[in-house]
Design a protein around this motif. Sequence first.
Motif, short mmCIF file in Angstrom:
data_model
loop_
_atom_site.label_atom_id
_atom_site.label_comp_id
_atom_site.label_asym_id
_atom_site.label_seq_id
_atom_site.Cartn_x
_atom_site.Cartn_y
_atom_site.Cartn_z
N LYS A 92 -5.96 18.91 -64.85
CA LYS A 92 -6.15 19.59 -63.56
C LYS A 92 -7.59 19.51 -63.10
CE LYS A 92 -2.18 20.24 -62.49
NZ LYS A 92 -1.73 19.35 -61.43
N VAL A 150 -8.06 17.84 -59.53
CA VAL A 150 -8.59 18.71 -58.47
C VAL A 150 -9.98 18.26 -58.06
CG1 VAL A 150 -9.39 21.07 -57.96
CG2 VAL A 150 -7.15 20.70 -59.01
N SER A 151 -10.83 17.93 -59.02
CA SER A 151 -12.19 17.49 -58.69
C SER A 151 -12.20 16.22 -57.84
CB SER A 151 -12.99 17.23 -59.98
OG SER A 151 -13.13 18.42 -60.72
N VAL A 211 -10.82 16.99 -54.28
CA VAL A 211 -11.81 17.69 -53.46
C VAL A 211 -12.90 16.71 -53.02
CG1 VAL A 211 -13.63 19.46 -53.52
CG2 VAL A 211 -11.33 19.98 -54.39
N VAL A 246 -5.83 18.00 -49.35
CA VAL A 246 -6.65 18.59 -50.41
C VAL A 246 -6.32 20.08 -50.51
CG1 VAL A 246 -9.01 19.09 -51.18
CG2 VAL A 246 -8.47 16.87 -50.14
N THR A 303 -2.88 20.52 -52.26
CA THR A 303 -2.87 20.25 -53.69
C THR A 303 -3.64 21.31 -54.48
OG1 THR A 303 -4.74 18.71 -53.52
CG2 THR A 303 -2.53 17.76 -53.42
N VAL A 304 -4.80 21.70 -53.97
CA VAL A 304 -5.60 22.71 -54.68
C VAL A 304 -4.91 24.08 -54.61
CG1 VAL A 304 -7.83 23.91 -54.72
CG2 VAL A 304 -7.75 21.43 -54.37
N ASP A 335 -2.08 24.38 -57.19
CA ASP A 335 -2.58 24.63 -58.54
C ASP A 335 -3.12 26.05 -58.68
OD1 ASP A 335 -1.86 22.10 -59.35
OD2 ASP A 335 -3.84 21.24 -59.01
N GLN A 348 0.37 11.98 -57.34
CA GLN A 348 -1.03 12.32 -57.09
C GLN A 348 -1.96 11.32 -57.79
OE1 GLN A 348 -1.84 16.36 -58.26
NE2 GLN A 348 -0.80 17.23 -56.48
N THR A 379 4.20 18.04 -53.25
CA THR A 379 3.36 19.19 -53.54
C THR A 379 4.02 20.47 -53.03
OG1 THR A 379 1.34 17.86 -53.51
CG2 THR A 379 1.08 20.23 -53.17
#
Length: 181
Positions: free
Chosen positions: A67, A71-72, A75, A88, A91-92, A95, A127, A159
């Motif tokens: 993750k 996520v990084s 973003v 973005v 997806t973030v 999570d 993803q 998602t």
Amino acid sequence: MTLPNFITIARFIMVPLIILAMINDEMPTAFTLFLLAGVSDGLDGFIARHFDQKSELGAWLDPIADKFLLVSVFVMLGWLGALPEWLVIFTVSRDAMIVGAVVLSSLLGKPVAMRPLLVSKANTLLQIVLLVLVLADLAGFAQLDGIVGWMIYAVAGLTIASASAYLVTWLRHMAGDDQAD
């Protein structure tokens, strides 16, 4: 500490290096490191399963490392304008919703055992494919605009489906209506 745990920790260390490469517009490096991180994810799982090196620490670290990586990169690609901001956010937020639900259920004395759902596995796979395609395109390895455009909507749909499925599962659990647990 097992070898798979060391590999997972190395994946944690790769994330800032990938982001730094992206900030410095070193996209071939970012692409290569992202691929290495993906290979390390498969490798640590293979070693853990086939050489009896599973551990409780690894069971926690591996999904967190995954993750953290996804996520990084999402973003960062959003910040760079390579992915739409709305994707973005989707997806973030998904999570964050999952982590929040797990924490809240634990705080309320009803801990939930999170098991990956099929739709979630498909979502994660798409993803990863999307990120590989975008990074390959940015690195100049391929012109993938058409495929990337389609993948953006596929990832968005999965998602939303995954977030919805987890929400329904969590609500049933919290209501005490989850005989499977």
